[in-house]
Design an enzyme around this catalytic site. Structure first.
Site, PDB file in Angstrom:
ATOM      1  N   LYS A  65      -2.405   6.595   1.994  1.00 53.90           N
ATOM      2  CA  LYS A  65      -2.193   6.969   3.392  1.00 53.90           C
ATOM      3  C   LYS A  65      -1.171   8.107   3.422  1.00 53.90           C
ATOM      4  O   LYS A  65      -0.012   7.944   3.843  1.00 53.90           O
ATOM      5  CB  LYS A  65      -1.727   5.745   4.188  1.00 53.90           C
ATOM      6  CG  LYS A  65      -2.282   5.728   5.591  1.00 53.90           C
ATOM      7  CD  LYS A  65      -2.138   4.390   6.245  1.00 53.90           C
ATOM      8  CE  LYS A  65      -2.095   4.510   7.748  1.00 53.90           C
ATOM      9  NZ  LYS A  65      -3.225   5.201   8.381  1.00 53.90           N
ATOM     10  N   ARG A 114       0.842  -1.212   0.000  1.00 56.67           N
ATOM     11  CA  ARG A 114       0.000   0.000   0.000  1.00 56.67           C
ATOM     12  C   ARG A 114       0.871   1.254   0.000  1.00 56.67           C
ATOM     13  O   ARG A 114       0.587   2.225  -0.697  1.00 56.67           O
ATOM     14  CB  ARG A 114      -0.941  -0.033   1.199  1.00 56.67           C
ATOM     15  CG  ARG A 114      -1.908   1.128   1.252  1.00 56.67           C
ATOM     16  CD  ARG A 114      -3.009   0.909   2.265  1.00 56.67           C
ATOM     17  NE  ARG A 114      -2.515   0.905   3.636  1.00 56.67           N
ATOM     18  CZ  ARG A 114      -3.244   0.578   4.697  1.00 56.67           C
ATOM     19  NH1 ARG A 114      -4.502   0.206   4.540  1.00 56.67           N
ATOM     20  NH2 ARG A 114      -2.741   0.602   5.908  1.00 56.67           N
ATOM     21  N   GLU A 142     -15.959   6.756   5.277  1.00 49.66           N
ATOM     22  CA  GLU A 142     -15.231   6.116   6.380  1.00 49.66           C
ATOM     23  C   GLU A 142     -15.085   7.114   7.522  1.00 49.66           C
ATOM     24  O   GLU A 142     -15.480   8.271   7.402  1.00 49.66           O
ATOM     25  CB  GLU A 142     -13.864   5.608   5.911  1.00 49.66           C
ATOM     26  CG  GLU A 142     -12.962   6.673   5.328  1.00 49.66           C
ATOM     27  CD  GLU A 142     -11.646   6.104   4.800  1.00 49.66           C
ATOM     28  OE1 GLU A 142     -11.110   5.164   5.410  1.00 49.66           O
ATOM     29  OE2 GLU A 142     -11.160   6.628   3.785  1.00 49.66           O
TER      30      GLU A 142
HETATM   31  N1  PMP Z   1      -9.160   4.465   6.886  1.00 49.00           N
HETATM   32  C1  PMP Z   1      -8.230   5.356   7.232  1.00 49.00           C
HETATM   33  C2  PMP Z   1      -8.406   6.772   6.810  1.00 49.00           C
HETATM   34  C3  PMP Z   1      -7.110   4.968   7.995  1.00 49.00           C
HETATM   35  O1  PMP Z   1      -6.196   5.860   8.373  1.00 49.00           O
HETATM   36  C4  PMP Z   1      -6.997   3.616   8.388  1.00 49.00           C
HETATM   37  C5  PMP Z   1      -5.817   3.168   9.211  1.00 49.00           C
HETATM   38  N2  PMP Z   1      -4.752   2.764   8.429  1.00 49.00           N
HETATM   39  C6  PMP Z   1      -7.983   2.715   7.971  1.00 49.00           C
HETATM   40  C7  PMP Z   1      -9.050   3.172   7.224  1.00 49.00           C
HETATM   41  C8  PMP Z   1      -7.870   1.248   8.288  1.00 49.00           C
HETATM   42  O2  PMP Z   1      -6.847   0.649   7.525  1.00 49.00           O
HETATM   43  P1  PMP Z   1      -6.097  -0.644   8.060  1.00 49.00           P
HETATM   44  O3  PMP Z   1      -7.134  -1.659   8.325  1.00 49.00           O
HETATM   45  O4  PMP Z   1      -5.175  -1.019   6.958  1.00 49.00           O
HETATM   46  O5  PMP Z   1      -5.365  -0.225   9.283  1.00 49.00           O
END
Ligand code: PMP
Length: 338
Positions: free
Chosen positions: A184, A82, A220
């Protein structure tokens, strides 16, 4: 070494640990071999592209203790994939996957005294990639720093027996179509701090952001993905401008392949979410966080009695069991740190 940490009262906050990994990239030389240094500060030019133009990405991972005293990572390859995918859009050099997969366990070993005992938290691992060479015009850096630091952490969303209270944000959006929501990158977080803090100030644990085009569909939360349960159907917003969460992907697979639930990735309106049987948030930090109430403008809905619903509970238990090595890892997601 014994460290002076009260394991019973960990929060999601920074506790410096012994060691960080630092690797430097120069355009003409590529990556150096990197070194493990004591946790500490850097000198960076005020004209660094990460500081002026936000050319920075990060990841979030966890190492957890297992009941038998081992230490497990969860799908670490997905984090570097990622990060490298984000790096493509941000004109940043790829960090070699194989090197990442040997370096992360070494970082964990060097900070092993800071891994909370089983069930009391995790060692959070934060890989960062920054453009650091100085320049004035808007352009990509020539030189980069790849840094991995860690911190013992407890629960991300503070809650008791009940789930968290969420509010739909109608005054700010997090990401636009064809923008950076799926990456990210550091700016995604600062840009909506005001919205999150506003929600906090009104007593909510977090807010849910809506899509930027129609302001109708839930995308989200500020740092976790969103799920809704309708009977035996699990719905989560489709990929696009949301972060493709590794926990999200794992839950979709567990729900579909192990629990045979109907699983749908599609747009979900606030009205639909208000009619759901259960809601939950997912993420490395959030793990699976049940939602007790959702508020949108003057409407407030409580899900069940506010405690985790049966589907949320079932999925949480299975995900944790796989991560802890107490349920067979048929997906080959767990990477033990030896
Ligand atoms: N959405 C956002 C905006 C995030 O910062 C995160 C944390 N990484 C997630 C979703 C969840 O992603 P993950 O399950 O890969 O931690």
């Amino acid at each position: 070494m014994t460290v002076n940490i009260n394991w019973d009262h960990l929060t999601f906050s920074l506790t410096p640990t012994a060691s960080q990994f630092v690797c430097r990239y120069e355009r003409d030389k590529g990556w150096d071999k990197g070194e493990y240094l004591p946790f500490g500060e850097f000198l960076i030019s005020p004209a660094a592209s990460v500081l002026n133009y936000g050319q920075g990405l990060f990841e979030g991972m966890k190492a957890i203790k297992t009941p038998s005293g081992g230490v497990n990572l969860f799908r670490p390859e997905e984090n570097i994939k990622r990060l490298n995918a984000g790096g493509k859009q941000f004109f940043m050099p790829e960090f070699p996957v194989e090197e990442f997969l040997t370096m992360i366990p070494e970082v964990v070993r060097r900070n092993q005294d800071y891994i909370p005992p089983f069930g009391l938290g995790a060692l959070y691992i934060r890989p960062c990639l920054w453009g650091v060479s100085a320049g004035l015009g808007v352009k990509q850096a020539d030189d980069y720093l790849f840094v991995v630091y860690t911190s013992p952490v407890g629960e991300y969303y503070k809650r008791g027996e009940k789930g968290v209270d969420l509010e739909v944000c109608h005054t700010a959006t997090r990401a636009s179509p064809q923008g950076c929501g799926h990456i990210k990158c550091i700016g995604n977080y600062a840009g909506v701090l005001h919205a999150k803090l506003n929600a906090h100030s009104r007593g909510f644990a977090d807010c849910l952001f809506l899509d930027a085009k129609e302001s109708s569909y839930i995308e989200e939360a500020s740092s976790s993905n969103f799920f809704a349960v309708f009977g035996d159907t699990l719905v989560t917003p489709q990929l696009g401008s949301i972060l493709p969460g590794i926990t999200r992907n794992s839950i979709l697979r567990i729900a579909k392949e192990q629990f045979k639930l109907n699983v749908t990735e599609k747009k979900i309106t606030v009205d639909e979410a208000l009619k759901a049987d259960e809601l939950f948030l997912t993420g490395t930090a959030a793990v699976v966080t049940p939602v007790a109430t959702l508020t949108s403008k003057s409407t407030k809905k409580e899900y069940g009695d506010g405690t985790p619903g049966p589907v949320t509970q079932m999925i949480t238990e299975r995900l944790l069991a796989i991560q802890r090595g107490t349920y067979p890892d048929e997906f080959s997601w767990v990477v033990p740190v030896n």
